[in-house]
Write a protein that holds these residues in place. Structure first.
Motif, PDB file in Angstrom:
ATOM      1  N   ARG A  40     -11.045  -0.524  -5.655  1.00  9.40           N
ATOM      2  CA  ARG A  40     -10.133  -0.378  -6.797  1.00  9.40           C
ATOM      3  C   ARG A  40      -8.815  -1.055  -6.440  1.00  9.40           C
ATOM      4  O   ARG A  40      -8.352  -0.949  -5.309  1.00  9.40           O
ATOM      5  CB  ARG A  40      -9.875   1.104  -7.072  1.00  9.40           C
ATOM      6  N   ASP A  41      -8.219  -1.728  -7.395  1.00  7.29           N
ATOM      7  CA  ASP A  41      -7.024  -2.513  -7.075  1.00  7.29           C
ATOM      8  C   ASP A  41      -5.890  -1.679  -6.467  1.00  7.29           C
ATOM      9  O   ASP A  41      -5.204  -2.117  -5.553  1.00  7.29           O
ATOM     10  CB  ASP A  41      -6.529  -3.324  -8.285  1.00  7.29           C
ATOM     11  N   ASP A  42      -5.731  -0.445  -6.957  1.00  9.01           N
ATOM     12  CA  ASP A  42      -4.633   0.409  -6.483  1.00  9.01           C
ATOM     13  C   ASP A  42      -4.753   0.730  -4.989  1.00  9.01           C
ATOM     14  O   ASP A  42      -3.759   1.037  -4.327  1.00  9.01           O
ATOM     15  CB  ASP A  42      -4.619   1.738  -7.247  1.00  9.01           C
TER      16      ASP A  42
HETATM   17 ZN    ZN Z   1      -6.176   0.256 -10.855  1.00  5.29          ZN
END
Ligand code: ZN
Ligand code: PRT
Length: 212
Positions: free
Chosen positions: A51-53
């Motif tokens: 996930r990008d986060d």
């Molecule tokens: Zn995200």
């Protein structure tokens, strides 16, 4: 042989363009994005799909050496990583918006306002630099509906075409941050990994020159 480990968004707005860039660099991947991990066939590169986060944290901790994220996520997480290169895709902006019938004259109108956002750090920094005190309501999704349900007077969210704001009866009043995809890197790469990164960046530069 040492490999450079790159973290890429598993599925979302960055995934396709991130992999397309890798491909344009002439790098082939074994088994796509369906697994957590993959290897490059013809370059000392290993992929992690996340996930990008989570990517800035993994790069800071050295679980991944480099990663591709939006500048918005890089700045918001506040992790101790460096930007190695802007990549030119996934361009967007973080903007403040208010209901379209509200008269807006300037940022001081938001003094004491309730503002819904998923970006409390970027927004908090922006407001405090301008001496504006507001209550920030941190929500993780569907920020644009907050004014209509009475949760907030204004929102601060990612805007691309502007159609989400328009469909929710909101108007964009301030752009507070411009973003694009960037390659971030760990600050303590080994000499060998540093060299692989330089080879990768060399290829990315060549791809970018070809696109101009
Ligand atoms: Zn995200
Ligand atoms: O699941 P994961 O956590 O990995 O993904 P995500 O859902 O958090 O992120 P994702 O895939 O939606 O976006 C990844 C990155 O793409 C963002 O961090 C931005 O850097 C960039 N990006 C570019 C965008 C947009 N354009 C965008 N339009 N991110 C989000 N949006 C959303 C925005 O939140 C709003 O809901 O699209 C809507 C606005 O779009 P317009 O065109 O209607 O204005």
């Amino acid at each position: 042989m040492e490999k450079l480990r790159i973290a890429i968004q598993k599925s979302g707005r960055l995934s396709e363009d991130s992999l397309a860039l890798i491909k344009e660099c002439g790098i082939k991947i074994t088994n796509g994005m369906r697994t957590l991990k993959s290897d490059a066939l013809n370059f000392p590169l290993e992929f992690l799909f996340l996930r990008d986060d989570d990517i800035p944290g993994y790069v800071e901790d050295g679980v991944a050496d480099v990663g591709i994220v939006g500048e918005n996520v890089w700045y918001e997480t506040g992790r101790e990583v460096d930007v190695a290169k802007p990549l030119g895709f996934s361009k967007c902006r973080l903007s403040l918006a208010v209901p379209k019938h509200v008269e807006y004259t300037g940022i001081e109108d938001l003094q004491g306002a309730n503002i819904a956002t998923s970006y409390p750090k970027i927004l908090g920094d922006y407001l405090s630099k301008r001496g504006v005190e507001a209550q920030l309501h941190v929500i993780s999704g569907s920020v644009e509906i907050a004014p209509s349900i009475g949760l907030a007077d204004a929102i601060c969210d990612i805007v691309s075409s502007g159609s989400t704001l328009f469909m929710n009866g909101l108007k964009e009043v301030e752009t507070i941050f411009s973003s694009q995809a960037v390659m971030i890197r760990n600050r303590q790469l080994s000499q060998a990994k540093q060299e692989i990164l330089e080879r990768l960046l060399f290829r990315i530069n060549a791809v970018q020159k070809g696109q101009k």
